[in-house]
Design an enzyme around this catalytic site. Sequence first.
Site, short mmCIF file in Angstrom:
data_model
loop_
_atom_site.label_atom_id
_atom_site.label_comp_id
_atom_site.label_asym_id
_atom_site.label_seq_id
_atom_site.Cartn_x
_atom_site.Cartn_y
_atom_site.Cartn_z
N GLY A 75 3.43 -25.32 -3.41
CA GLY A 75 3.87 -26.37 -4.32
C GLY A 75 4.93 -25.84 -5.26
CG ASP A 76 4.98 -27.32 -9.29
OD1 ASP A 76 3.87 -27.39 -8.73
OD2 ASP A 76 5.19 -27.71 -10.45
CD GLU A 77 -0.36 -23.14 -8.48
OE1 GLU A 77 -0.68 -22.62 -7.39
OE2 GLU A 77 -1.18 -23.37 -9.38
#
Length: 322
Positions: free
Chosen positions: A236-238
Amino acid sequence: MVYLDEHVSNMITEADIHSAKILIVDDQESNIQVLEGVLGAANYTSVSSTMDPYQVYDLHRQNHYDLILLDLKMAGMDGFQVLEALKNIEADSYLSVLVVTANPDYKLRALQSGAKDFISKPFDMAEVLARVHNLLEVRLLHQRARTYAKTQEFMALHDPLTGLANRRLLVERVSQAIIHAKRNSSIMAVMYLDLDGFRQINNTLGHEVGDLLLKLVAARLVAAVRQEDTVARLGGDEFVIAMPHVTNVNGVTLAAEKIIKTMSRPYTIQGHNINLTASAGIGLYPENGKDVKTLLKNADAALLDAKQANKNTYRISERAYS
């Protein structure tokens, strides 16, 4: 016998074989002309030659030929000496040398010296072409297999979208950094980071734009950190940044401020101007964790604190390692 992945084997074509780079080494011009004629008639398109055995090492180092046709008996420097020199270039690869000799007693010695096959003088043209074709196919298969293996190894350790380190490689790097910090009674840090509002961008502009955005973010992160730092994407955006060899906490906070500022610069993707911010949580070794799992867990919790503090900021973990 070499056993290779079917995918690798299917990558070799007749066009690949006929465009492979071949070097003929013989101190007799007439022999070179015969071999050049035979190979040219068989549609081999990249054939070079030299009559000076002393040039072979430098020529191969520059061009990495796929096959060397090497005469064993030459004035000054014989083929066995050339074979020995070539081993320094192809130490970890497949040294594809087809020796040419009129003396059958040389064949075994040539094979023991690293040659892969031999042809006898006077030439049997059909035999020459068969052995050249076979050796080139094996050489190209080895090259493709090595490239394929390296690709597979890279994919096992990196995120396929951004090319950043994945969780497995991150854990390895953080483990190494902890060992170094423990040995030197120093500190190291991990920074957990995600993008504020990324889900909304995916929902409104689509996943293609979201993926392009993640690639741009990855590039900015790599440019914003030190060379020794590791930037990883966990999904994801991690993102997580492993920061070994940290001198003091001030250095970590300055890095966090720089990264958050860098992330907040506008992005332009497919005609869309995108503004978003980032939040980060920082875990310090040994204060917030003496092992990878605890350190990452506390950095992630600090990220949640930053999110709850109106985002676009960072927080250093206040959780003890225990």
